[in-house]
Design an enzyme around this catalytic site. Structure first.
Site, PDB file in Angstrom:
ATOM      1  N   ASP A 154       0.822  -1.226   0.000  1.00  0.00           N
ATOM      2  CA  ASP A 154       0.000   0.000   0.000  1.00  0.00           C
ATOM      3  C   ASP A 154       0.848   1.265   0.000  1.00  0.00           C
ATOM      4  O   ASP A 154       0.678   2.136  -0.858  1.00  0.00           O
ATOM      5  CB  ASP A 154      -0.920   0.050   1.234  1.00  0.00           C
ATOM      6  CG  ASP A 154      -2.075  -0.941   1.141  1.00  0.00           C
ATOM      7  OD1 ASP A 154      -2.409  -1.375   0.022  1.00  0.00           O
ATOM      8  OD2 ASP A 154      -2.637  -1.276   2.204  1.00  0.00           O
ATOM      9  N   ARG A 194      -0.091   5.158  17.087  1.00  0.00           N
ATOM     10  CA  ARG A 194      -0.448   6.186  16.089  1.00  0.00           C
ATOM     11  C   ARG A 194      -0.106   7.617  16.474  1.00  0.00           C
ATOM     12  O   ARG A 194       0.420   8.358  15.648  1.00  0.00           O
ATOM     13  CB  ARG A 194      -1.935   6.071  15.705  1.00  0.00           C
ATOM     14  CG  ARG A 194      -2.337   4.726  15.141  1.00  0.00           C
ATOM     15  CD  ARG A 194      -1.458   4.289  13.998  1.00  0.00           C
ATOM     16  NE  ARG A 194      -1.874   2.997  13.464  1.00  0.00           N
ATOM     17  CZ  ARG A 194      -1.171   2.285  12.602  1.00  0.00           C
ATOM     18  NH1 ARG A 194       0.001   2.715  12.164  1.00  0.00           N
ATOM     19  NH2 ARG A 194      -1.613   1.119  12.169  1.00  0.00           N
ATOM     20  N   ASP A 216      -7.430   4.142  12.735  1.00  0.00           N
ATOM     21  CA  ASP A 216      -6.057   4.659  12.645  1.00  0.00           C
ATOM     22  C   ASP A 216      -5.978   5.997  11.905  1.00  0.00           C
ATOM     23  O   ASP A 216      -5.212   6.876  12.267  1.00  0.00           O
ATOM     24  CB  ASP A 216      -5.146   3.619  11.983  1.00  0.00           C
ATOM     25  CG  ASP A 216      -4.921   2.424  12.908  1.00  0.00           C
ATOM     26  OD1 ASP A 216      -4.943   2.619  14.131  1.00  0.00           O
ATOM     27  OD2 ASP A 216      -4.743   1.306  12.395  1.00  0.00           O
ATOM     28  N   SER A 250      -5.146  -8.745   8.060  1.00  0.00           N
ATOM     29  CA  SER A 250      -4.540  -7.427   8.177  1.00  0.00           C
ATOM     30  C   SER A 250      -3.895  -7.355   9.554  1.00  0.00           C
ATOM     31  O   SER A 250      -4.550  -7.568  10.578  1.00  0.00           O
ATOM     32  CB  SER A 250      -5.620  -6.348   8.033  1.00  0.00           C
ATOM     33  OG  SER A 250      -5.143  -5.147   8.598  1.00  0.00           O
TER      34      SER A 250
HETATM   35  N1  ARG Z   1      -8.771  -2.296  16.080  1.00  0.00           N
HETATM   36  C1  ARG Z   1      -7.520  -1.907  16.613  1.00  0.00           C
HETATM   37  C2  ARG Z   1      -7.482  -0.417  16.852  1.00  0.00           C
HETATM   38  O1  ARG Z   1      -8.303   0.291  16.350  1.00  0.00           O
HETATM   39  C3  ARG Z   1      -6.378  -2.389  15.764  1.00  0.00           C
HETATM   40  C4  ARG Z   1      -6.192  -1.725  14.454  1.00  0.00           C
HETATM   41  C5  ARG Z   1      -5.166  -2.468  13.684  1.00  0.00           C
HETATM   42  N2  ARG Z   1      -4.758  -1.781  12.524  1.00  0.00           N
HETATM   43  C6  ARG Z   1      -4.407  -2.396  11.393  1.00  0.00           C
HETATM   44  N3  ARG Z   1      -3.992  -1.640  10.435  1.00  0.00           N
HETATM   45  N4  ARG Z   1      -4.488  -3.686  11.244  1.00  0.00           N
HETATM   46  O2  ARG Z   1      -6.613   0.055  17.555  1.00  0.00           O
END
Ligand code: ARG
Length: 394
Positions: free
Chosen positions: A13, A93, A122, A174
């Protein structure tokens, strides 16, 4: 748009994003890669970024900062979203947002970019973070804008433009990984009734393969910070990585959760967080030994709010900062040792000690050494129950 700093992972990506931003916006692209989990091959990462058309790449190991400024406050707050998820990705993040802004300012860039999708949390964490720190910066999210509909189309695009991509087979999930835990989603996990296949887990062993004999670990805390394992002093990052290893061997820290995303949907998520699970358990246990009842109970109420703030991308906010100060007030007392037994997927506290302990054996004992004044109990109940006397009398 003249110059864009892109949060770059080296995956498909963000590799396509480098070239796409250049072509779509005619901007120069500077890449920024942060190590907060695995440490990748710097040379390969730089080669990939250049093949995609980046003019420059910053590669920085930020694990120590991540542990000190993000994991420790979350540990003190006992932050677990909806009582379960220890917030590994959510904490990573704002750190990335902070450094994106720093590099953009250094590079005199007018824009930052990231590879988050339009459906997750995110994007919120990064964009709200960036806007808080520098509202002048524009933000581009190629994955929300471009027209690729599948991974195959992205691979074709990469091939067409001679962008170097990894030949390794893509995981059906993912995945986001850092030292505080791994988040795993999508693929077969999207059916909430389906048990996660064993191949979904990366760091923890299934119960069928954990050692038969339990393992005891003594975790030493000083001023709220984990500082030693089995008496051996360790820097925080190393200690966390070691507990991930040990806990992982014992199958500790698997979480299977339906969670409420900020963007309004429920999603099924798997997490692996051995170190976070063990350290939260140990820290809270030590806290219960050294703080009084009212404080301990009220702190738990604030933990709930704190977890929401972190999850909702509200890291750089006055309330989060104020709550941090609250949790910090008593950490000096959170000094001592917690003894944990790892066994069959569980971490169980079996012993605790602290120079600040409020536990008194003389008061608690049922033996002849008892010093508790039981003659005072009768009067205590008379007054404690006074407001309710006769209330439900028929
Ligand atoms: N659901 C979790 C959160 O919002 C994990 C997100 C994981 N991100 C990813 N790009 N796989 O913190």
């Amino acid at each position: 748009m003249k110059k864009v700093v892109l949060a770059y992972s080296g995956g498909l990506d963000t590799s396509c994003a480098v070239r796409w931003i250049r072509d779509t916006y005619g901007a120069e692209v500077v890449c920024f890669s942060a190590f907060i989990g695995e440490v990748a091959d710097r040379k390969l990462l730089a080669k990939k970024a250049r093949s995609a058309g980046a003019s420059k790449i910053y590669i920085e190991d930020l694990k120590a900062e991540f542990a000190r400024d993000f994991i420790v406050p979350a540990l003190w707050a006992h932050a677990k979203y909806e009582g379960k998820y220890p917030l590994a990705t959510s904490l990573g993040r704002p750190l990335i947002a902070k450094h994106l802004v720093r590099i953009a300012e250094k590079e005199k860039a007018d824009c930052v970019a990231h590879g988050c999708t339009g459906k997750g949390n995110d994007q919120v964490r990064i964009e709200v973070g960036v806007k808080t720190l520098n509202p002048k910066l524009k933000v581009i999210a190629p994955l929300r804008e471009w027209s690729f509909n599948s991974r195959e189309e992205e691979i074709d695009y990469a091939k067409q433009h001679a962008i170097l991509i990894s030949a390794t087979k893509k995981s059906p999930y993912s995945i986001d990984k850092n030292i505080w835990g791994i988040a795993i989603e999508a693929g077969v996990l999207e059916d909430p009734w389906k048990e996660p296949p064993e191949d979904a887990y990366l760091m923890t062993r299934p119960l069928a393969r954990v050692p038969k004999k339990p393992l005891y670990v003594n975790i030493g805390f000083k001023g709220g910070i984990p500082v030693s394992l089995n008496g051996k002093p360790m820097v925080l990052v190393a200690l966390i990585e070691r507990l991930n290893q040990l806990g992982g061997q014992y199958g500790v820290g698997r979480i299977d959760q339906i969670e409420n995303r900020l963007v309004g949907i429920k999603s099924r998520e798997l997490y692996e967080a051995p170190a976070a699970t063990i350290l939260h358990l140990a820290h809270e246990e030590l806290e219960s030994l050294v703080t009084d009842r009212e404080f301990f109970h009220y702190r738990r109420v604030l933990s709930e709010k704190y977890s929401e703030l972190v999850y909702y991308g509200l890291w750089f906010t006055p309330l989060r900062e104020a709550l941090d100060q609250f949790f910090a007030t008593h950490q000096k007392r959170v000094t001592g040792v917690i003894r944990v037994r790892l066994e069959q997927g569980n971490a169980i506290v079996v012993g605790r000690k602290s120079p600040y302990s409020l536990y008194s054996e003389k008061l608690a004992t049922y033996s002849a050494k008892d010093e508790f004044d039981r003659t005072a109990a009768e009067g205590f109940m008379k007054i404690w129950g006074l407001p309710y006397e006769g209330r439900l009398k028929k």
